[in-house]
Write a protein that holds these residues in place. Structure first.
Motif, PDB file in Angstrom:
ATOM      1  N   MET A 174      29.877   0.735  45.865  1.00 45.07           N
ATOM      2  CA  MET A 174      29.119   0.014  44.852  1.00 45.07           C
ATOM      3  C   MET A 174      28.367  -1.208  45.356  1.00 45.07           C
ATOM      4  O   MET A 174      27.497  -1.725  44.670  1.00 45.07           O
ATOM      5  N   ASP A 175      28.690  -1.700  46.546  1.00 46.38           N
ATOM      6  CA  ASP A 175      28.153  -2.984  46.961  1.00 46.38           C
ATOM      7  C   ASP A 175      27.742  -3.023  48.426  1.00 46.38           C
ATOM      8  O   ASP A 175      26.677  -3.514  48.778  1.00 46.38           O
ATOM      9  N   GLY A 176      28.583  -2.522  49.301  1.00 48.55           N
ATOM     10  CA  GLY A 176      28.391  -2.741  50.723  1.00 48.55           C
ATOM     11  C   GLY A 176      28.839  -4.140  51.079  1.00 48.55           C
ATOM     12  O   GLY A 176      29.388  -4.883  50.257  1.00 48.55           O
ATOM     13  N   GLY A 177      28.587  -4.534  52.324  1.00 50.10           N
ATOM     14  CA  GLY A 177      28.995  -5.854  52.769  1.00 50.10           C
ATOM     15  C   GLY A 177      27.813  -6.781  52.947  1.00 50.10           C
ATOM     16  O   GLY A 177      26.824  -6.697  52.214  1.00 50.10           O
ATOM     17  N   VAL A 178      27.894  -7.634  53.958  1.00 52.64           N
ATOM     18  CA  VAL A 178      26.869  -8.658  54.136  1.00 52.64           C
ATOM     19  C   VAL A 178      25.493  -8.058  54.434  1.00 52.64           C
ATOM     20  O   VAL A 178      24.465  -8.602  54.013  1.00 52.64           O
ATOM     21  N   PHE A 179      25.429  -6.932  55.123  1.00 49.02           N
ATOM     22  CA  PHE A 179      24.130  -6.320  55.399  1.00 49.02           C
ATOM     23  C   PHE A 179      23.459  -5.828  54.112  1.00 49.02           C
ATOM     24  O   PHE A 179      22.286  -6.116  53.860  1.00 49.02           O
ATOM     25  N   ILE A 219      38.244  -7.142  52.025  1.00 50.62           N
ATOM     26  CA  ILE A 219      37.337  -6.215  51.354  1.00 50.62           C
ATOM     27  C   ILE A 219      37.185  -4.969  52.209  1.00 50.62           C
ATOM     28  O   ILE A 219      37.531  -4.965  53.386  1.00 50.62           O
ATOM     29  N   GLU A 220      36.630  -3.914  51.602  1.00 51.49           N
ATOM     30  CA  GLU A 220      36.442  -2.659  52.331  1.00 51.49           C
ATOM     31  C   GLU A 220      35.286  -2.738  53.311  1.00 51.49           C
ATOM     32  O   GLU A 220      35.347  -2.187  54.409  1.00 51.49           O
ATOM     33  N   ALA A 221      34.204  -3.414  52.922  1.00 53.61           N
ATOM     34  CA  ALA A 221      32.997  -3.490  53.744  1.00 53.61           C
ATOM     35  C   ALA A 221      33.066  -4.670  54.704  1.00 53.61           C
ATOM     36  O   ALA A 221      34.059  -5.404  54.749  1.00 53.61           O
ATOM     37  N   GLU A 222      31.988  -4.878  55.438  1.00 52.72           N
ATOM     38  CA  GLU A 222      31.942  -5.911  56.473  1.00 52.72           C
ATOM     39  C   GLU A 222      31.564  -7.272  55.889  1.00 52.72           C
ATOM     40  O   GLU A 222      30.796  -7.355  54.930  1.00 52.72           O
ATOM     41  N   ASP A 223      32.107  -8.339  56.491  1.00 52.19           N
ATOM     42  CA  ASP A 223      31.616  -9.679  56.151  1.00 52.19           C
ATOM     43  C   ASP A 223      30.833 -10.291  57.318  1.00 52.19           C
ATOM     44  O   ASP A 223      30.236 -11.357  57.171  1.00 52.19           O
ATOM     45  N   THR A 224      30.805  -9.596  58.455  1.00 52.57           N
ATOM     46  CA  THR A 224      30.122 -10.111  59.642  1.00 52.57           C
ATOM     47  C   THR A 224      29.554  -8.950  60.450  1.00 52.57           C
ATOM     48  O   THR A 224      30.232  -7.927  60.633  1.00 52.57           O
ATOM     49  N   GLY A 225      28.321  -9.110  60.926  1.00 51.83           N
ATOM     50  CA  GLY A 225      27.754  -8.040  61.734  1.00 51.83           C
ATOM     51  C   GLY A 225      26.493  -8.472  62.464  1.00 51.83           C
ATOM     52  O   GLY A 225      25.888  -9.497  62.144  1.00 51.83           O
ATOM     53  N   VAL A 226      26.123  -7.688  63.470  1.00 50.13           N
ATOM     54  CA  VAL A 226      24.881  -7.889  64.207  1.00 50.13           C
ATOM     55  C   VAL A 226      24.190  -6.538  64.361  1.00 50.13           C
ATOM     56  O   VAL A 226      24.846  -5.497  64.442  1.00 50.13           O
TER      57      VAL A 226
END
Length: 366
Positions: free
Chosen positions: A174-179, A211-218
């Motif tokens: 429903m949301d995804g993470g930071v990306f 959370i299920e999704a990412e909070d940090t990424g590159v």
């Protein structure tokens, strides 16, 4: 007067309502809201003095002849379902970012609006920031020469309490993470400025929240022009938001826009200086009070112009689709743990999939 109705009364809906009901967008007004949660719906209805409905079908059947645009401000994973559902009423549709979580859903949204002969607007308000406009003009004028690298940085703070507000937050369905959420505007800017992407390699992790999704990424993006793009995105900045920024480096110039919401021109430096450069640097240093910046007002004004004067939408469904494909490729690369070409169909990524259907009116996605 162009009348807007909001579907979803969550965090981002307040931004829209303040502008529309507060007379800040010339030629626009707020006509109604739809929200399944009684407390939110009642609060919005009272604050802005408009009717509130628990179901958007009731809203459209009751007030449809007084509504020109329906703004879909629900959770990202429901944008497609709600847009397709509402297009049947023959009213223009505005949808918050990202327009959907899968390219297939975005394609279905575009098709539904085409069949209904209504316009589809996708909110990408940072394109309307004055420093971003000046940067785009410099690129179009060829002032950079060959562009070497473009970088966006989203260093914001979202504690666990933010994700605990609603059960869908931080979920892949429903949301995804930071990306997909916070950085989707910045991914859009990078593609809008640097052109067609060829491939992406991304890595991500969930660092500080549950959370299920990412909070940090590159993410490392290769563009058809030969330029390299870098996306650094995190909601794990502590204790508060640090920046939302973009920098473009070319053989004949360097520009960096920073601030909370890509609003503050920090560097405007070209080999061939023009008489206007000092004024541009001076006029583009207004800092917004929060990460939303000032772009929503200008974005909504563009929507009103498109409807009242048949103007051109800067971000329509097809434009929103372009950056969604890149966003989807980022998640596919994270899932595959390898480089992904842009002409692909998601094979491993679970972004936007396997979600339980929520009630029709939904809640706000931001």
């Amino acid at each position: 007067m162009t009348a807007f109705a909001l579907v979803g009364c969550g965090r981002i809906a307040k931004r829209h309502a303040d502008l529309l009901a507060g007379g800040q967008v010339a030629g626009a007004t707020l006509a109604a809201v739809a929200e399944i949660k009684d407390e939110r719906r009642t609060a919005f209805s009272r604050e802005y003095g408009v009717p509130g409905f628990a179901d958007y079908h009731d809203m459209m059947e009751t007030l449809g002849d007084r509504i020109d645009v329906v703004s879909v401000l629900t959770e990202s994973g429901n944008h497609a379902r709600h847009t397709i559902d509402l297009a049947r009423y023959g009213k223009h549709i505005l949808v918050e970012k990202p327009m959907a979580l899968t390219p297939a859903d975005a394609e279905a949204m575009i098709q539904a609006c085409d069949i209904a002969n209504v316009k589809l607007f996708v909110v990408k308000q940072n394109r309307f920031n004055l420093p971003v406009i000046r940067l785009r003009q410099a690129i179009e004028a060829g002032r950079f020469g060959k562009i070497v690298i473009g970088t966006v940085r989203v260093r914001w703070s979202r504690p666990q309490a933010y994700y605990d507000q609603d059960p869908w937050r931080g979920t892949l369905a429903m949301d995804g993470g930071v990306f997909a959420n916070q950085a989707s505007h910045h991914v859009d800017l990078l593609e809008w400025l640097l052109g067609e992407p060829d491939s992406v390699f991304a890595k991500a992790r969930t660092a500080l929240v549950d959370i299920e999704a990412e909070d940090t990424g590159v993410a490392l993006i290769s563009f058809a022009s030969g330029a390299i793009g870098v996306v650094e995105a995190t909601t794990a900045t502590r204790p508060k938001d640090l920046e939302g920024s973009i920098s473009i480096l070319g053989e004949r110039g360097t520009v960096e826009i920073g601030g909370f919401a890509v609003n503050e021109m920090k560097i405007w430096n070209f080999v061939d200086q023009g008489p206007e450069d000092e004024a541009i640097l001076r006029e583009c240093r207004e800092m917004p009070p929060d990460v939303y910046g000032f772009g929503h007002k200008h974005y909504l004004s563009n929507v009103v112009d498109c409807i009242q004067h048949n103007g051109r939408a800067l971000v329509d469904g097809l434009e929103g689709y372009k950056s969604l494909v890149l966003l989807s490729a980022i998640y596919e690369s994270i899932a595959q743990e390898q480089e992904v070409r842009l002409r692909f169909r998601p094979r491993v990524s679970r972004l936007g999939l396997c979600g339980a259907a929520l009630p029709a009116a939904g809640v706000s996605s931001k």
